[in-house]
Scaffold this motif. Structure first.
Motif, short mmCIF file in Angstrom:
data_model
loop_
_atom_site.label_atom_id
_atom_site.label_comp_id
_atom_site.label_asym_id
_atom_site.label_seq_id
_atom_site.Cartn_x
_atom_site.Cartn_y
_atom_site.Cartn_z
N TYR A 1 0.91 4.77 -2.27
CA TYR A 1 0.75 6.03 -1.53
C TYR A 1 1.86 7.02 -1.87
CZ TYR A 1 0.41 9.07 2.63
OH TYR A 1 0.31 10.15 3.48
N GLU A 2 3.09 6.53 -1.98
CA GLU A 2 4.21 7.44 -2.17
C GLU A 2 4.46 7.80 -3.63
OE1 GLU A 2 8.14 6.02 -1.32
OE2 GLU A 2 7.67 3.98 -1.94
N PHE B 1 -4.37 8.02 -4.15
CA PHE B 1 -3.68 8.45 -2.93
C PHE B 1 -4.60 8.29 -1.72
CE2 PHE B 1 -2.64 11.64 0.26
CZ PHE B 1 -1.28 11.46 0.42
N GLU B 2 -5.84 8.73 -1.84
CA GLU B 2 -6.78 8.63 -0.72
C GLU B 2 -7.12 7.17 -0.41
OE1 GLU B 2 -9.28 9.49 2.43
OE2 GLU B 2 -7.61 10.57 1.52
N LYS C 1 -5.18 4.58 -0.86
CA LYS C 1 -4.02 4.00 -0.18
C LYS C 1 -3.89 4.55 1.25
CE LYS C 1 -2.53 1.36 -3.49
NZ LYS C 1 -2.52 -0.12 -3.34
N ARG C 2 -4.20 5.81 1.44
CA ARG C 2 -4.13 6.39 2.78
C ARG C 2 -5.10 5.68 3.71
NH1 ARG C 2 -6.43 9.37 6.37
NH2 ARG C 2 -8.37 9.39 5.17
N VAL D 1 -2.78 9.10 9.24
CA VAL D 1 -2.72 7.64 9.21
C VAL D 1 -2.61 7.07 10.63
CG1 VAL D 1 -1.19 5.71 8.59
CG2 VAL D 1 -1.83 7.39 6.87
N SER E 1 -1.01 13.03 7.18
CA SER E 1 -1.87 12.06 6.53
C SER E 1 -2.98 11.55 7.45
CB SER E 1 -1.04 10.85 6.08
OG SER E 1 -0.50 10.20 7.22
N ASP F 1 0.83 -1.21 0.00
CA ASP F 1 0.00 0.00 0.00
C ASP F 1 0.87 1.26 0.00
OD1 ASP F 1 -2.61 -1.11 -0.05
OD2 ASP F 1 -2.43 -1.62 2.07
N LEU F 2 1.98 1.21 0.70
CA LEU F 2 2.88 2.37 0.74
C LEU F 2 3.43 2.71 -0.63
CD1 LEU F 2 5.08 2.22 3.97
CD2 LEU F 2 3.92 4.22 3.03
#
Length: 230
Positions: free
Chosen positions: A117-118, A126-127, A129-130, A180, A178, A113-114
């Motif tokens: 995201y990156e 992006f959202e 994955k966040r 997270v 984020s 997932d990272l």
């Protein structure tokens, strides 16, 4: 002085390489680190690596008959645990050991997932994955006990797997909040404890953050758009 018997073939940013480097450091095992550019792979590396990925661990065979090439970070970490001295990095109890191995796999799922995201430029991805990261870290939160490490006072291979995950956020947190980790106080305490561990700090080059920032710029990552306020 004899050269180190083990050679860890690496890339500057690879989190999977960091796992092996941390395990070797925790076991106080000397090793040589060879850094390659995965965008321009040397011929010798292509011949050695079945998957074309790092890490590789080059291990001299005990009978003197050449060397073995180990690939896949969890396999390398397990080999280090089984063959090297120093503190144990797995529980002795078979059931607990299996549970730790399962959480190591969960750490790999977080890295998947990272990656999105990156690197993504897409706001929707992006959202997505966040949210996936936040949900996974909440699952980890429920598994943690008193700390400071995954299984309490003793550093384990699960810590070696998650430390490179948390390292990303040392830069990401300076770019954008984020949220997270908003619901994971135990995970927050854990990642701070890992950041102070010498094996974790020394698993990357001193200018790691600069290289990671350059990687984000190369991919025109949405993270950088958020950092600029656009």
């Amino acid at each position: 002085m004899n050269p180190p018997a083990l050679t860890l073939v690496s890339h500057l940013l690879c989190p999977y390489v960091q796992r092996a480097a941390i395990a070797l450091a925790e076991k106080n095992v000397p090793f040589e680190r060879v850094v390659i550019d995965l965008a321009n792979k040397p011929d010798w590396f292509v011949k050695l690596s079945p998957l074309g990925k790092v890490p590789l661990l080059r291990v001299p065979r005990p009978d003197g008959g050449g060397e073995a090439i180990l690939f896949e970070s969890n396999v390398i970490c397990e080999y280090i645990e089984e063959t090297q001295g120093g503190p144990r990095l797995h529980p002795q109890d078979p059931l607990q050991r299996a549970e730790h191995r399962a959480w190591m796999e969960f750490g790999s799922a977080i890295l998947a997932d990272l990656w999105g995201y990156e690197t993504t430029r897409d706001v929707g991805v992006f959202e997505q994955k966040r949210q996936a990261l936040a949900a996974k870290f909440e699952r980890v939160e429920a598994a943690l006990a008193g700390g400071p490490f995954f299984a309490g006072e003793r550093f384990s291979l699960v810590d070696a797997v998650f430390a490179p995950v948390f390292r990303y956020f040392e830069l990401f947190d300076t770019l954008h909040d984020s949220h997270v980790f908003d619901r994971t106080p135990k995970v927050n305490a854990w990642r701070l404890a890992l950041r102070e561990r010498s094996s974790v700090r020394n698993a990357v080059v001193p200018d790691y953050r600069k290289h990671l920032r350059a990687f984000l710029e190369k991919h025109e990552a949405h993270l950088l758009t958020l950092a600029s306020g656009d």
